[in-house]
Design a protein around this motif. Structure first.
Motif, PDB file in Angstrom:
ATOM      1  N   GLY A  82      -8.757  13.749 -11.308  1.00  0.00           N
ATOM      2  CA  GLY A  82      -7.596  14.288 -10.609  1.00  0.00           C
ATOM      3  C   GLY A  82      -6.648  15.027 -11.528  1.00  0.00           C
ATOM      4  N   ARG A  83      -5.991  16.070 -10.986  1.00  0.00           N
ATOM      5  CA  ARG A  83      -5.144  16.936 -11.815  1.00  0.00           C
ATOM      6  C   ARG A  83      -3.943  16.211 -12.385  1.00  0.00           C
ATOM      7  NH1 ARG A  83      -4.556  22.672  -8.564  1.00  0.00           N
ATOM      8  NH2 ARG A  83      -6.771  23.248  -8.485  1.00  0.00           N
ATOM      9  N   ARG A  84      -3.411  15.260 -11.641  1.00  0.00           N
ATOM     10  CA  ARG A  84      -2.178  14.600 -12.053  1.00  0.00           C
ATOM     11  C   ARG A  84      -2.281  13.098 -11.809  1.00  0.00           C
ATOM     12  NH1 ARG A  84      -1.086  19.657 -10.849  1.00  0.00           N
ATOM     13  NH2 ARG A  84       0.618  20.743 -11.928  1.00  0.00           N
ATOM     14  N   PRO A  85      -1.526  12.301 -12.564  1.00  0.00           N
ATOM     15  CA  PRO A  85      -1.577  10.850 -12.376  1.00  0.00           C
ATOM     16  C   PRO A  85      -1.282  10.417 -10.948  1.00  0.00           C
ATOM     17  CG  PRO A  85      -0.472  11.363 -14.429  1.00  0.00           C
ATOM     18  CD  PRO A  85      -0.701  12.679 -13.741  1.00  0.00           C
ATOM     19  N   ARG A  86      -0.358  11.108 -10.260  1.00  0.00           N
ATOM     20  CA  ARG A  86      -0.031  10.680  -8.900  1.00  0.00           C
ATOM     21  C   ARG A  86      -1.200  10.907  -7.943  1.00  0.00           C
ATOM     22  NH1 ARG A  86       3.937  14.619  -9.798  1.00  0.00           N
ATOM     23  NH2 ARG A  86       3.343  16.713  -9.136  1.00  0.00           N
ATOM     24  N   VAL A  87      -2.037  11.926  -8.211  1.00  0.00           N
ATOM     25  CA  VAL A  87      -3.231  12.142  -7.389  1.00  0.00           C
ATOM     26  C   VAL A  87      -4.219  11.002  -7.612  1.00  0.00           C
ATOM     27  CG1 VAL A  87      -5.205  13.659  -6.991  1.00  0.00           C
ATOM     28  CG2 VAL A  87      -2.928  14.637  -7.341  1.00  0.00           C
ATOM     29  N   LYS A  88      -4.417  10.612  -8.870  1.00  0.00           N
ATOM     30  CA  LYS A  88      -5.292   9.492  -9.186  1.00  0.00           C
ATOM     31  C   LYS A  88      -4.791   8.215  -8.511  1.00  0.00           C
ATOM     32  CE  LYS A  88      -6.319  11.350 -13.821  1.00  0.00           C
ATOM     33  NZ  LYS A  88      -7.755  11.196 -14.070  1.00  0.00           N
ATOM     34  N   ASP A  89      -3.479   7.974  -8.597  1.00  0.00           N
ATOM     35  CA  ASP A  89      -2.910   6.766  -7.999  1.00  0.00           C
ATOM     36  C   ASP A  89      -3.068   6.773  -6.477  1.00  0.00           C
ATOM     37  OD1 ASP A  89      -2.167   5.824 -10.470  1.00  0.00           O
ATOM     38  OD2 ASP A  89      -0.078   6.489 -10.306  1.00  0.00           O
ATOM     39  N   ALA A  90      -2.875   7.935  -5.861  1.00  0.00           N
ATOM     40  CA  ALA A  90      -3.036   8.026  -4.406  1.00  0.00           C
ATOM     41  C   ALA A  90      -4.469   7.727  -4.007  1.00  0.00           C
ATOM     42  CB  ALA A  90      -2.621   9.413  -3.922  1.00  0.00           C
ATOM     43  N   ALA A  91      -5.436   8.248  -4.756  1.00  0.00           N
ATOM     44  CA  ALA A  91      -6.843   7.993  -4.449  1.00  0.00           C
ATOM     45  C   ALA A  91      -7.168   6.514  -4.597  1.00  0.00           C
ATOM     46  CB  ALA A  91      -7.732   8.830  -5.360  1.00  0.00           C
ATOM     47  N   LEU A  92      -6.661   5.881  -5.635  1.00  0.00           N
ATOM     48  CA  LEU A  92      -6.895   4.442  -5.822  1.00  0.00           C
ATOM     49  C   LEU A  92      -6.282   3.637  -4.681  1.00  0.00           C
ATOM     50  CD1 LEU A  92      -6.344   3.856  -9.643  1.00  0.00           C
ATOM     51  CD2 LEU A  92      -8.376   3.242  -8.324  1.00  0.00           C
ATOM     52  N   GLY A  93      -5.069   4.000  -4.283  1.00  0.00           N
ATOM     53  CA  GLY A  93      -4.425   3.290  -3.183  1.00  0.00           C
ATOM     54  C   GLY A  93      -5.219   3.378  -1.896  1.00  0.00           C
ATOM     55  N   LEU A  94      -5.786   4.542  -1.615  1.00  0.00           N
ATOM     56  CA  LEU A  94      -6.585   4.719  -0.401  1.00  0.00           C
ATOM     57  C   LEU A  94      -7.869   3.905  -0.467  1.00  0.00           C
ATOM     58  CD1 LEU A  94      -5.941   8.519  -0.048  1.00  0.00           C
ATOM     59  CD2 LEU A  94      -5.372   6.819   1.714  1.00  0.00           C
ATOM     60  N   LEU A  95      -8.507   3.855  -1.633  1.00  0.00           N
ATOM     61  CA  LEU A  95      -9.713   3.046  -1.776  1.00  0.00           C
ATOM     62  C   LEU A  95      -9.409   1.568  -1.576  1.00  0.00           C
ATOM     63  CD1 LEU A  95     -11.261   4.840  -4.877  1.00  0.00           C
ATOM     64  CD2 LEU A  95     -12.174   4.859  -2.541  1.00  0.00           C
ATOM     65  N   SER A  96      -8.300   1.112  -2.127  1.00  0.00           N
ATOM     66  CA  SER A  96      -7.906  -0.283  -1.950  1.00  0.00           C
ATOM     67  C   SER A  96      -7.632  -0.588  -0.480  1.00  0.00           C
ATOM     68  CB  SER A  96      -6.660  -0.571  -2.791  1.00  0.00           C
ATOM     69  OG  SER A  96      -6.231  -1.905  -2.627  1.00  0.00           O
ATOM     70  N   GLU A  97      -6.975   0.342   0.193  1.00  0.00           N
ATOM     71  CA  GLU A  97      -6.661   0.140   1.604  1.00  0.00           C
ATOM     72  C   GLU A  97      -7.930   0.081   2.449  1.00  0.00           C
ATOM     73  OE1 GLU A  97      -3.178   1.587   4.685  1.00  0.00           O
ATOM     74  OE2 GLU A  97      -3.523   2.671   2.823  1.00  0.00           O
ATOM     75  N   ALA A  98      -8.923   0.898   2.098  1.00  0.00           N
ATOM     76  CA  ALA A  98     -10.186   0.875   2.830  1.00  0.00           C
ATOM     77  C   ALA A  98     -10.865  -0.489   2.715  1.00  0.00           C
ATOM     78  CB  ALA A  98     -11.111   1.970   2.316  1.00  0.00           C
ATOM     79  N   LEU A  99     -10.825  -1.082   1.528  1.00  0.00           N
ATOM     80  CA  LEU A  99     -11.456  -2.389   1.325  1.00  0.00           C
ATOM     81  C   LEU A  99     -10.685  -3.503   2.025  1.00  0.00           C
ATOM     82  CD1 LEU A  99     -12.468  -2.195  -2.442  1.00  0.00           C
ATOM     83  CD2 LEU A  99     -14.002  -2.147  -0.471  1.00  0.00           C
ATOM     84  N   ASP A 100      -9.392  -3.307   2.210  1.00  0.00           N
ATOM     85  CA  ASP A 100      -8.548  -4.334   2.832  1.00  0.00           C
ATOM     86  C   ASP A 100      -8.509  -4.246   4.353  1.00  0.00           C
ATOM     87  OD1 ASP A 100      -7.889  -5.388   0.395  1.00  0.00           O
ATOM     88  OD2 ASP A 100      -5.994  -4.295   0.212  1.00  0.00           O
ATOM     89  N   SER A 101      -9.136  -3.221   4.943  1.00  0.00           N
ATOM     90  CA  SER A 101      -9.046  -2.986   6.382  1.00  0.00           C
ATOM     91  C   SER A 101     -10.356  -3.358   7.079  1.00  0.00           C
ATOM     92  CB  SER A 101      -8.706  -1.513   6.648  1.00  0.00           C
ATOM     93  OG  SER A 101      -7.490  -1.156   6.031  1.00  0.00           O
ATOM     94  N   PHE A 102     -10.283  -3.522   8.408  1.00  0.00           N
ATOM     95  CA  PHE A 102     -11.447  -3.906   9.202  1.00  0.00           C
ATOM     96  C   PHE A 102     -11.923  -2.712  10.025  1.00  0.00           C
ATOM     97  CE2 PHE A 102     -10.026  -8.644   9.572  1.00  0.00           C
ATOM     98  CZ  PHE A 102     -10.228  -8.802   8.214  1.00  0.00           C
TER      99      PHE A 102
END
Length: 242
Positions: A82-102
């Motif tokens: 990712g171009r910027r740290p905030r893009v990397k962090d956003a992608a990680l947050g979405l992956l975590s949310e996917a694992l936490d959802s049904f």
């Protein structure tokens, strides 16, 4: 790169469980592209909000959609490149949310190159484990997401041996463990190639594994002699639904 991963997907072939426009997989693809090219905090936030608002996950409902599996490689690319740290962090947050959802009922499984009818969470988790180096390089947050993925373990059977005894007949198997070793006894789905759904439920009575993933398991309530290459997934994951 993430744009190549996005373009490689036939988004129109992915089901939309709700048939609502904001859950359209094509909308997921557009949001991923916006996230990949975002340069400001507002652009990154808007793209992440689109993905968290439907189609990928529905954050307020705790629901994950089939398109999340197709989107995971692109998000992992963004974590790594990712171009910027905030893009990397956003992608990680979405992956975590996917694992936490049904997933919604009727859309709890996906077909993968290594087997059909795999629980959605386990398929996403396996993609995440495949990028272990990139996640570990991202620090504590990356390790956290990887730890979440490791809970969705997978055992691949390599050899089996019948174990007769005074109780129920069991099978001893040499296997390869992906993910975190778990407590036994536990129920598991047995996927035998060429596998499909439904997969029979078996019982893992014992597990021993080393740091390399080499494992020994004892199974009961199994079909006769599970074939080498068969995979075991947590039965709990196959039952999750919104």
């Amino acid at each position: 790169m993430s744009l190549d991963a996005i373009d490689a997907v036939d988004w129109s072939a992915i089901p939309n469980p709700t048939q609502r426009s904001y859950d359209d997989p094509e909308r997921v693809a557009r949001a991923l592209r916006l996230l990949a090219v975002s340069t400001t905090a507002n652009e990154t936030g808007d793209a992440a909000a689109l993905l968290a608002g439907g189609g990928f996950v529905c954050g307020h409902a705790g629901m994950v959609f089939p398109a999340a599996h197709a989107a995971t490689p692109a998000l992992l690319d963004l974590v790594e490149h990712g171009r910027r740290p905030r893009v990397k962090d956003a992608a990680l947050g979405l992956l975590s949310e996917a694992l936490d959802s049904f997933p919604p009922a009727g859309y709890t499984r996906v077909d993968t190159p290594y087997g059909a009818g795999v629980p959605l969470c386990c398929a996403i988790a396996r993609l995440i484990r495949g990028r272990r180096g990139a996640l570990l390089a991202h620090g504590r947050y990356g390790k956290h997401v990887l730890g979440e993925a490791d809970l969705h373990w997978r055992l691949t059977v390599e050899e089996t041996e019948l174990q007769p005894g005074d109780g129920p007949t069991g099978i001893a198997a040499l296997a390869v463990l992906e993910g975190t070793a778990f407590r036994t006894p536990v129920e598991a789905e047995l996927h035998t190639p060429p596998s499909g759904h439904p997969a029979p439920t078996v019982r893992i009575d014992a597990l021993t594994a080393d740091a390399s993933g080499a494992a020994w398991v004892h199974l009961t309530d199994t079909p006769p002699d599970p074939a080498p290459g068969s995979a075991l997934y947590p039965a709990e994951c196959g039952r999750l639904k919104h």
